[in-house]
Motif scaffolding. Structure first.
Motif, short mmCIF file in Angstrom:
data_model
loop_
_atom_site.label_atom_id
_atom_site.label_comp_id
_atom_site.label_asym_id
_atom_site.label_seq_id
_atom_site.Cartn_x
_atom_site.Cartn_y
_atom_site.Cartn_z
N ALA A 105 60.84 67.54 50.64
CA ALA A 105 60.85 68.00 48.90
C ALA A 105 60.20 66.57 48.42
O ALA A 105 61.12 65.67 48.32
N TRP A 106 59.23 66.56 47.72
CA TRP A 106 58.82 65.52 46.82
C TRP A 106 59.16 66.23 45.30
O TRP A 106 59.37 67.21 45.08
N SER A 107 59.45 65.13 44.41
CA SER A 107 60.12 65.53 43.11
C SER A 107 61.38 66.39 43.45
O SER A 107 61.68 67.20 42.69
N PRO A 108 62.08 65.75 44.40
CA PRO A 108 63.41 66.89 44.78
C PRO A 108 64.40 66.98 43.73
O PRO A 108 65.15 68.25 43.48
N ILE A 109 64.53 66.12 42.73
CA ILE A 109 65.50 66.32 41.67
C ILE A 109 64.79 66.67 40.31
O ILE A 109 65.41 66.53 39.41
N GLY A 110 63.48 67.15 40.44
CA GLY A 110 62.68 67.58 39.49
C GLY A 110 62.14 66.40 38.58
O GLY A 110 62.02 66.90 37.27
N GLY A 111 62.14 65.44 39.07
CA GLY A 111 61.56 64.19 38.27
C GLY A 111 60.28 64.83 37.25
O GLY A 111 60.23 64.34 36.41
N ILE A 112 59.48 65.37 38.08
CA ILE A 112 58.28 65.81 37.51
C ILE A 112 58.49 66.71 36.50
O ILE A 112 57.52 66.74 35.46
N THR A 113 59.66 67.36 36.34
CA THR A 113 59.95 68.17 34.85
C THR A 113 60.25 67.33 33.66
O THR A 113 60.00 67.66 32.73
N ALA A 114 60.66 66.20 34.17
CA ALA A 114 60.95 65.08 33.20
C ALA A 114 59.96 64.23 32.81
O ALA A 114 59.33 63.97 31.45
N TYR A 115 59.18 63.60 33.69
CA TYR A 115 58.00 62.69 33.35
C TYR A 115 56.92 63.15 32.97
O TYR A 115 55.82 62.81 32.25
N ARG A 116 56.64 64.74 33.48
CA ARG A 116 55.23 65.19 32.89
C ARG A 116 55.50 66.06 31.76
O ARG A 116 54.65 66.28 31.04
N ALA A 139 64.43 65.35 51.74
CA ALA A 139 64.34 65.28 50.36
C ALA A 139 64.19 63.51 49.98
O ALA A 139 64.66 62.84 50.39
N VAL A 140 62.88 63.18 49.42
CA VAL A 140 62.40 62.01 49.08
C VAL A 140 62.87 61.58 47.47
O VAL A 140 61.94 61.49 46.70
N PRO A 141 63.84 61.42 46.91
CA PRO A 141 64.07 61.12 45.39
C PRO A 141 63.37 59.64 45.31
O PRO A 141 63.82 58.75 46.30
N LYS A 142 63.16 59.39 44.06
CA LYS A 142 62.64 57.99 43.57
C LYS A 142 63.20 57.80 42.56
O LYS A 142 63.59 58.42 41.47
N SER A 143 63.96 56.40 42.61
CA SER A 143 64.62 55.62 41.40
C SER A 143 64.07 54.32 41.31
O SER A 143 64.21 53.67 42.31
N THR A 144 64.02 53.71 39.99
CA THR A 144 63.69 52.24 40.06
C THR A 144 64.78 51.33 39.84
O THR A 144 64.97 50.45 39.82
N LYS A 145 66.14 52.23 39.64
CA LYS A 145 67.60 51.61 39.12
C LYS A 145 68.35 51.66 40.47
O LYS A 145 68.60 52.81 40.88
N PRO A 146 68.75 50.49 40.74
CA PRO A 146 69.88 50.27 42.04
C PRO A 146 70.92 51.47 41.66
O PRO A 146 71.39 52.09 43.01
N ALA A 147 71.52 51.51 40.57
CA ALA A 147 72.74 52.44 40.40
C ALA A 147 72.31 53.79 41.03
O ALA A 147 73.24 54.61 41.47
N ARG A 148 71.30 54.40 40.47
CA ARG A 148 70.62 55.45 40.72
C ARG A 148 70.28 55.73 42.23
O ARG A 148 70.60 56.67 42.68
N ILE A 149 69.72 54.57 42.97
CA ILE A 149 69.61 54.96 44.24
C ILE A 149 70.71 54.97 45.04
O ILE A 149 70.76 55.84 45.94
N ALA A 150 72.02 54.29 44.61
CA ALA A 150 73.17 54.53 45.19
C ALA A 150 73.68 55.72 44.88
O ALA A 150 74.27 56.55 46.04
N GLU A 151 73.72 56.42 43.58
CA GLU A 151 74.06 57.52 43.38
C GLU A 151 73.38 58.57 44.00
O GLU A 151 73.95 59.57 44.84
N ASN A 152 72.14 58.76 44.48
CA ASN A 152 71.40 59.70 45.11
C ASN A 152 71.61 59.59 46.64
O ASN A 152 71.30 60.58 47.27
#
Ligand SMILES: NC(=O)c1ccc[n+]([C@@H]2O[C@H](COP(=O)([O-])OP(=O)(O)OC[C@H]3O[C@@H](n4cnc5c(N)ncnc54)[C@H](OP(=O)(O)O)[C@@H]3O)[C@@H](O)[C@H]2O)c1
Length: 175
Positions: free
Chosen positions: A69-80, A118-131
Motif C-alpha cells: 500500500a502506498w499512502s497507507p495511512i491516507g496521506g494523500i487525503t490530507a496533502y491533496r 505498507a510504506v508510510p512516510k513521515s519527515t518527523k522522527p517521532a512519527r516514524i517511531a510511532e508508525n
C-alpha cells in the motif's frame, strides 16, 4: 514489457532479489502475466481506508502477488486537500482510543492484519517511531469490518493512463 523483461534479466543474473510493479490495474497484470515469465513479487498501489481496491487485491491474492500500500495511512487525503482527511475519521479515532493508539497506527495494523505490506512516510522522527510501534495490539474482526466499510471507491492518485512521458517525464542528467 521491455522494462519488465530487463528486470527479469536482472533477477536471472542475481543482480536483484525480487522484482515488482506499481500502480498496475487488473488489465495491466493480465498482459504482464500473459507475456512474461516471472510473477511480480509486489504491486504497490494506493490503498488506505477510503480507497481499498478490493477486486485488484483479490487478483493479487490469486497470483501470490503481495499488495503493497502506498499512502497507507491516507496521506494523500490530507496533502491533496479537498476532502475528509483519514486522520480525522471518527471511526478510526474511536478504534484508536480503544487501543490507546493513534489513527495512523490503527490504519497500519489494519494493513498488516490483512496481509498487506505498507510504506508510510513521515519527515518527523517521532512519527516514524510511532508508525513502527504497531506490533503490540490487534484489531478485532468487528473493528476490521468497520474500517473496511470506510471505502468510498474514490481514487486520489492519478489513473495509470494519465501518466505519460509528456506529463510525468523527469530527466536523469547522469543517465
Ligand atoms: N507508487 C506510487 O505511485 C506512489 C504514489 C504516492 C506515494 N508513494 C510512496 O508511498 C509512501 C507513502 O505515501 P504518502 O506519503 O503518499 O502517504 P502516507 O504515508 O499515507 O502519509 C504521509 C503523510 O502523513 C503524515 N504522517 C505520517 N505519519 C503520521 C502519523 N503517525 N500521524 C499523523 N500524520 C502522519 C506525513 O506528514 P509528516 O511528514 O509531516 O509526518 C505525510 O503528510 C511514500 O514514501 C511514497 O514514496 C508511491
Amino acid at each position: 514489457m521491455a522494462a519488465y523483461r530487463a528486470l527479469e534479466k536482472l533477477l536471472a543474473d542475481g543482480k536483484v532479489r525480487a522484482i515488482g510493479v506499481s500502480n498496475f490495474m487488473p488489465e495491466h497484470l493480465d498482459r504482464l502475466l500473459g507475456e512474461t515469465t516471472v510473477v511480480p513479487a509486489v504491486n504497490q498501489i494506493e490503498v488506505h481506508p477510503f480507497f481499498q481496491q478490493t477486486a485488484l487485491q483479490r487478483k493479487h491474492h490469486e497470483h501470490g502477488i503481495v499488495t503493497q500500500a502506498w499512502s497507507p495511512i491516507g496521506g494523500i487525503t490530507a496533502y491533496r486537500g479537498g476532502g475528509k482527511r483519514s486522520f480525522d475519521d471518527p471511526t478510526l479515532q474511536d478504534i484508536a482510543r480503544m487501543h490507546g493508539k493513534s489513527a495512523a497506527q490503527v490504519m497500519l495494523c489494519w494493513h498488516l492484519q490483512q496481509g498487506r505490506s505498507a510504506v508510510p512516510k513521515s519527515t518527523k522522527p517521532a512519527r516514524i517511531a510511532e508508525n513502527f510501534n504497531v506490533f503490540d495490539f490487534e484489531l478485532t474482526p468487528g473493528q476490521i469490518a468497520a474500517i473496511d466499510a470506510l471505502d468510498t471507491g474514490v481514487r486520489r492518485g492519478p489513473v495509470a493512463e494519465s501518466i505519460t512521458l509528456e506529463t510525468h517525464s523527469m530527466p536523469i542528467p547522469e543517465a
